[in-house]
Motif scaffolding. Structure first.
Motif, PDB file in Angstrom:
ATOM      1  N   ALA A  87     -13.238  44.054 -27.756  1.00  0.00           N
ATOM      2  CA  ALA A  87     -12.433  42.852 -28.020  1.00  0.00           C
ATOM      3  C   ALA A  87     -12.254  42.628 -29.509  1.00  0.00           C
ATOM      4  N   ARG A  88     -13.320  42.825 -30.255  1.00  0.00           N
ATOM      5  CA  ARG A  88     -13.261  42.585 -31.700  1.00  0.00           C
ATOM      6  C   ARG A  88     -12.316  43.570 -32.370  1.00  0.00           C
ATOM      7  N   TYR A  89     -12.240  44.815 -31.857  1.00  0.00           N
ATOM      8  CA  TYR A  89     -11.288  45.779 -32.401  1.00  0.00           C
ATOM      9  C   TYR A  89      -9.852  45.272 -32.272  1.00  0.00           C
ATOM     10  N   CYS A  90      -9.601  44.450 -31.249  1.00  0.00           N
ATOM     11  CA  CYS A  90      -8.253  43.923 -31.002  1.00  0.00           C
ATOM     12  C   CYS A  90      -8.012  42.594 -31.716  1.00  0.00           C
ATOM     13  N   GLY A  91      -9.014  42.120 -32.445  1.00  0.00           N
ATOM     14  CA  GLY A  91      -8.881  40.832 -33.120  1.00  0.00           C
ATOM     15  C   GLY A  91      -9.150  39.647 -32.225  1.00  0.00           C
ATOM     16  N   ALA A  92      -9.674  39.882 -31.023  1.00  0.00           N
ATOM     17  CA  ALA A  92      -9.938  38.811 -30.069  1.00  0.00           C
ATOM     18  C   ALA A  92     -11.358  38.286 -30.215  1.00  0.00           C
ATOM     19  N   GLU A  93     -11.604  37.147 -29.594  1.00  0.00           N
ATOM     20  CA  GLU A  93     -12.933  36.552 -29.567  1.00  0.00           C
ATOM     21  C   GLU A  93     -13.689  37.021 -28.320  1.00  0.00           C
ATOM     22  N   VAL A  94     -15.011  36.881 -28.374  1.00  0.00           N
ATOM     23  CA  VAL A  94     -15.888  37.351 -27.299  1.00  0.00           C
ATOM     24  C   VAL A  94     -16.767  36.204 -26.824  1.00  0.00           C
ATOM     25  N   ASP A  95     -16.985  36.156 -25.518  1.00  0.00           N
ATOM     26  CA  ASP A  95     -18.023  35.301 -24.953  1.00  0.00           C
ATOM     27  C   ASP A  95     -18.661  36.081 -23.805  1.00  0.00           C
ATOM     28  N   PHE A  96     -19.751  35.548 -23.295  1.00  0.00           N
ATOM     29  CA  PHE A  96     -20.541  36.273 -22.311  1.00  0.00           C
ATOM     30  C   PHE A  96     -20.793  35.415 -21.075  1.00  0.00           C
ATOM     31  N   VAL A  97     -21.089  36.080 -19.982  1.00  0.00           N
ATOM     32  CA  VAL A  97     -21.471  35.432 -18.731  1.00  0.00           C
ATOM     33  C   VAL A  97     -22.839  35.983 -18.356  1.00  0.00           C
ATOM     34  N   ASP A  98     -23.770  35.115 -18.045  1.00  0.00           N
ATOM     35  CA  ASP A  98     -25.146  35.547 -17.782  1.00  0.00           C
ATOM     36  C   ASP A  98     -25.215  36.442 -16.542  1.00  0.00           C
ATOM     37  N   ILE A  99     -26.355  37.106 -16.376  1.00  0.00           N
ATOM     38  CA  ILE A  99     -26.480  38.131 -15.344  1.00  0.00           C
ATOM     39  C   ILE A  99     -27.149  37.601 -14.084  1.00  0.00           C
ATOM     40  N   ASP A 100     -26.880  38.289 -12.995  1.00  0.00           N
ATOM     41  CA  ASP A 100     -27.509  38.006 -11.717  1.00  0.00           C
ATOM     42  C   ASP A 100     -28.980  38.424 -11.793  1.00  0.00           C
ATOM     43  N   PRO A 101     -29.913  37.577 -11.350  1.00  0.00           N
ATOM     44  CA  PRO A 101     -31.339  37.917 -11.479  1.00  0.00           C
ATOM     45  C   PRO A 101     -31.789  39.062 -10.581  1.00  0.00           C
ATOM     46  N   LEU A 102     -30.963  39.461  -9.595  1.00  0.00           N
ATOM     47  CA  LEU A 102     -31.331  40.556  -8.700  1.00  0.00           C
ATOM     48  C   LEU A 102     -30.648  41.865  -9.052  1.00  0.00           C
ATOM     49  N   THR A 103     -29.345  41.835  -9.318  1.00  0.00           N
ATOM     50  CA  THR A 103     -28.624  43.079  -9.617  1.00  0.00           C
ATOM     51  C   THR A 103     -28.566  43.384 -11.101  1.00  0.00           C
ATOM     52  N   TRP A 104     -28.768  42.367 -11.955  1.00  0.00           N
ATOM     53  CA  TRP A 104     -28.739  42.509 -13.412  1.00  0.00           C
ATOM     54  C   TRP A 104     -27.335  42.811 -13.928  1.00  0.00           C
ATOM     55  N   ASN A 105     -26.353  42.605 -13.063  1.00  0.00           N
ATOM     56  CA  ASN A 105     -24.940  42.658 -13.419  1.00  0.00           C
ATOM     57  C   ASN A 105     -24.436  41.263 -13.763  1.00  0.00           C
ATOM     58  N   LEU A 106     -23.250  41.215 -14.366  1.00  0.00           N
ATOM     59  CA  LEU A 106     -22.576  39.943 -14.587  1.00  0.00           C
ATOM     60  C   LEU A 106     -22.560  39.158 -13.277  1.00  0.00           C
ATOM     61  N   ASP A 107     -22.983  37.894 -13.337  1.00  0.00           N
ATOM     62  CA  ASP A 107     -23.151  37.055 -12.152  1.00  0.00           C
ATOM     63  C   ASP A 107     -21.814  36.402 -11.804  1.00  0.00           C
TER      64      ASP A 107
END
Length: 384
Positions: A87-107
């Motif tokens: 995203a930063r390479y494109c000049g965009a902003e970044v935010d995050f979404v916390d992970i699932d406590p069982l799969t450890w993937n984006l929840d």
């Protein structure tokens, strides 16, 4: 030292590379096109565009999705930094979404909550990068539903997941993601040395990817601003990059693809053995969500309750015992670059809790049963 991951290169791979070295085409030749077609067919995708590495693939996927300055990309904090850096390479902003406590993937549940709040604030993402951590897709059906509701593009960062399946379909089919990115780094499921691939079903997106990977240049007269000057003529129609994969790399990747099923079968066998051998230890073992079939790029365990304070000691004791454990990943938002953008400890507590507990155990097709038992025995002794 038993490494956490290692490539398997056989004589057929070597012969395939030598054949290209003796041919007329070392780059931009027919072997690259055959590799692209083979991956597309394997994944049941309309188009596959090979690139020099998966980071370049993520960058081009973001550009093809229209990401630019003023836009916002969301991804998982539990990934390699490339999932956000694109995203930063494109000049965009970044935010995050916390992970699932069982799969450890984006929840996906946390994503739904965050989207509802973002809509009220007028700050919805343009792109969500859903990372298939360790080889298992996120809840892509729910993410695709949210994409339709909120109007964002989905890029699946499937660097770990070539050969994985979700809801009965190959990862990369395009059913749930606009674009899918694979990696062919040496520790991944198959390798081309370095390399990546972007898959999609939209011919317009595919053409944009091909343009961008090669300087934004076209030789198609129909796309030029004036008549061709002759057989030598080309035009640069936009600012692109030199993100090409060469035919030498493609030859290795294409040869390795012939053994993909064997690689997957051994990874799954070893993962099932880990589940049995580690079942009585004070660890949280990886879980599979319903309908997902992991490629098992990684086998990660989390230290159980009361052991978090011993995380570094356990890790270093295993290394000292000749077990090349690793840690995937340091939460992206805690890297100094992202701290300078305003992120801080406590922003994504589940990803941070995971980081304090996680250890990646050795997993690769040539890992023998005896070596795996050595890993387990060493872990048992250290935890005792």
């Amino acid at each position: 030292m038993i490494p956490y991951g290692r490539q398997n290169v056989d004589q057929a791979d070597i012969d395939a590379v030598v054949e290209v070295l003796r041919s007329d085409w070392l780059t931009q030749g027919p072997t690259l096109e055959r590799f692209e077609r083979a991956v597309a067919e394997r994944c049941q995708a309309g188009h596959a565009v090979a690139v020099c590495n998966a980071t370049a693939g993520l960058h081009l996927a973001c550009l093809a999705a229209g990401l630019g300055p003023g836009d916002l990309l969301w991804t998982s904090p539990n990934s390699f930094v490339a999932s956000a850096n694109c995203a930063r390479y494109c000049g965009a902003e970044v935010d995050f979404v916390d992970i699932d406590p069982l799969t450890w993937n984006l929840d996906a549940r946390a994503l739904a909550d965050k989207l509802a709040r973002a809509r009220a604030l007028g700050r919805l993402p343009k792109v969500v990068v859903a990372v298939a951590f360790s080889g298992q897709s996120c809840d892509m059906g729910e993410i695709a539903r949210l994409a339709r509701e909120y109007g964002f593009r989905v890029i699946e960062d499937a660097a770990h997941a070539l050969g994985a399946r979700y809801a009965g379909e190959p990862v990369g089919s395009g059913r749930y993601a606009d674009l899918t990115v694979f990696s062919f780094h040496p520790v991944k499921i198959v390798t081309s040395g370095e390399g990546g691939m972007v898959l999609c079903n939209d011919p317009g997106l595919a053409q944009r990817l091909r343009d961008l990977r090669s300087h934004g240049i076209t030789r198609d007269p129909a796309r030029m601003s004036e008549p061709s000057h002759g057989g030598w003529y080309y035009q640069q129609v936009e600012l692109g990059f030199n993100y090409r994969m060469c035919d030498i790399q493609a030859a290795l990747g294409l040869s390795q693809l012939n053994r993909l099923d064997d690689f997957l079968a051994r990874r799954r066998e070893l993962s099932a053995r880990y589940q049995r051998l580690l079942g009585e230890l004070p660890l949280q073992l990886p879980t599979q969500q319903d309908g997902a079939e992991s490629a098992w790029h990684l086998y990660v365990v989390r230290l159980g309750e009361g052991l978090e304070s011993r995380h570094r000691q356990v890790f270093e004791a295993l290394r000292a015992a000749g077990i090349g454990v690793n840690l995937h990943y340091i939460p992206i938002h805690l890297q100094p670059y992202y701290r300078e953008l305003g992120f801080a400890d406590g922003d994504f507590p589940e990803a941070e809790r995971y980081y304090r507990q996680a250890i990646s155990l050795p997993l690769f097709p040539d890992l023998s049963d005896a070596q795996q038992e050595q890993v387990v025995d060493s872990l048992r002794r250290v935890l005792a």
